[in-house]
Design a protein around this motif. Structure first.
Motif: not given
Length: 352
Positions: A189, A93, A46, A43-44, A19, A101, A90, A194, A40, A192, A88
């Motif tokens: 990022d 979200r 890269k 999911a979020t 992340g 979450t 945000s 969020y 990792d 997206g 997770l």
């Protein structure tokens, strides 16, 4: 100087290491000669964020999920420290999907914490959140005084703090939570639903599109550049427990607060704000972004700003007291929002 203390000659697990914050920690720890494990599930995170790390023989990538206890056990094997960044994020979200979450931020947190306790790591440092302050109107935000949570996300991050303290008491694992205040910087990022406000606004401005400010722009935040967060994580990991205990006695007495652990034989379980200690409203932020980006494209200064409705669950104002971190950890943030935006906009201009 004390704020030069870093993690060296160690094996560290960084959860969520692909992340934004996690990958910055991974790279710095590898640069310092450490052995680093990343857990990792992407999911979020890269994979591109790990390009440099994957070229280093001291780096191990485990593609797994903190909700799977076997993955946690495998990842923490032989590690000296855990820097737990996986979550997770945000507020929106969490309002849309509170179950996932909660599953990740609490269920996964407890599994990772238990695996670390079983492995007897030296210290478990985890990403807490300024959202824990909720509807408290007090400024600046001081660690011992919180309000009512305004979102499921905020609840999960506060529950993590409670679990960390409980595990310290029951299992003897040292824990430190770092309440991040609006962290920004390279690799955050911009895409997206969020995306955080700074990378989102940068992307809009670079495309000559109008950023939308939720509300009239007077909501303010203590924006914190990622370099300050890297410093805080390292200090939280390596600062001597006895030194913290001694300074905690002085700090709590001076501030007339209950000493949560230093007056007893209790195991270290502390929480610190991680911020710069300066408040910037969204109108000021947008002006600064336009000013910095216009150095690369002069027409950006003419892009209009649009105001929309206030977003549910948002905290109106956020400003951190970082005195406790200074006193107990020697935390000394070097990057103001101005310094951070300058570096961040340069990175975004070259990379998006």
């Amino acid at each position: 100087m004390e704020n030069r203390r870093i993690i060296e000659k160690s094996k560290i697990l960084v959860t969520g290491g692909a992340g934004f914050i996690g990958s910055n920690l991974v790279d710095r720890l590898l640069d310092q000669g450490n052995e680093v494990v990343c857990l990792d599930n992407f999911a979020t995170g890269k994979r591109d964020n790990l390009d440099l790390a994957l070229q280093n023989e001291k780096f191990t990538l485990i593609e797994g999920d903190i909700r799977n206890y076997e993955d946690c056990v495998k990842a923490v094997k032989g590690c000296d420290y855990v820097l737990h960044q996986a979550a997770l994020g945000s507020v929106p979200r969490s309002i849309k999907d509170p179950m996932t979450t909660t599953d990740v931020n609490i269920g996964g947190f407890v599994k990772m914490l238990h695996a670390a306790a079983e492995e007897k790591v030296k210290r478990f440092v985890y990403a807490a959140s300024s959202s824990t302050y909720g509807d408290s109107k007090a400024l600046p935000k001081v660690e011992h005084r919180i309000g009512n949570a305004l979102s499921p996300y905020a609840i999960t991050k506060y529950v993590d703090e409670l679990y960390a303290k409980n595990f310290s008491d029951l299992y003897g694992i040292e824990t430190i939570g770092l309440r991040y205040f609006n962290v920004f910087g390279r690799r955050q990022d911009p895409n997206g639903a969020y995306a955080a406000v700074i990378p989102l606004f940068v992307k809009k401005l670079m495309s000559h599109e109008s950023p939308v400010i939720n509300g009239d722009g007077t909501y303010s935040r203590d924006f914190t550049y990622v370099e300050n967060v890297i410093q805080a994580n390292q200090l939280a990991a390596v600062t001597c427990t006895d030194r913290m205990k001694e300074r905690a006695q002085e700090y709590y007495k001076e501030h007339e607060q209950k000493n949560t652990w230093a007056d007893s034989n209790g195991v270290l379980a502390e929480v610190f704000n991680v911020a710069f200690g300066e408040r910037t409203d969204l109108n000021e932020l947008t002006h600064s972004l336009k000013e910095n980006l216009s150095k690369f494209d002069g027409s950006i200064v003419f892009v209009d700003i649009v105001h929309g409705p206030t977003r549910a669950g948002d905290i109106p104002h956020s400003l951190a007291s970082i005195e406790k971190g200074r006193s107990l950890l020697g935390y000394d943030p070097r990057f103001s929002i101005r310094d951070g935006i300058k570096e961040a906009t340069e990175w975004y201009w070259e990379n998006i």
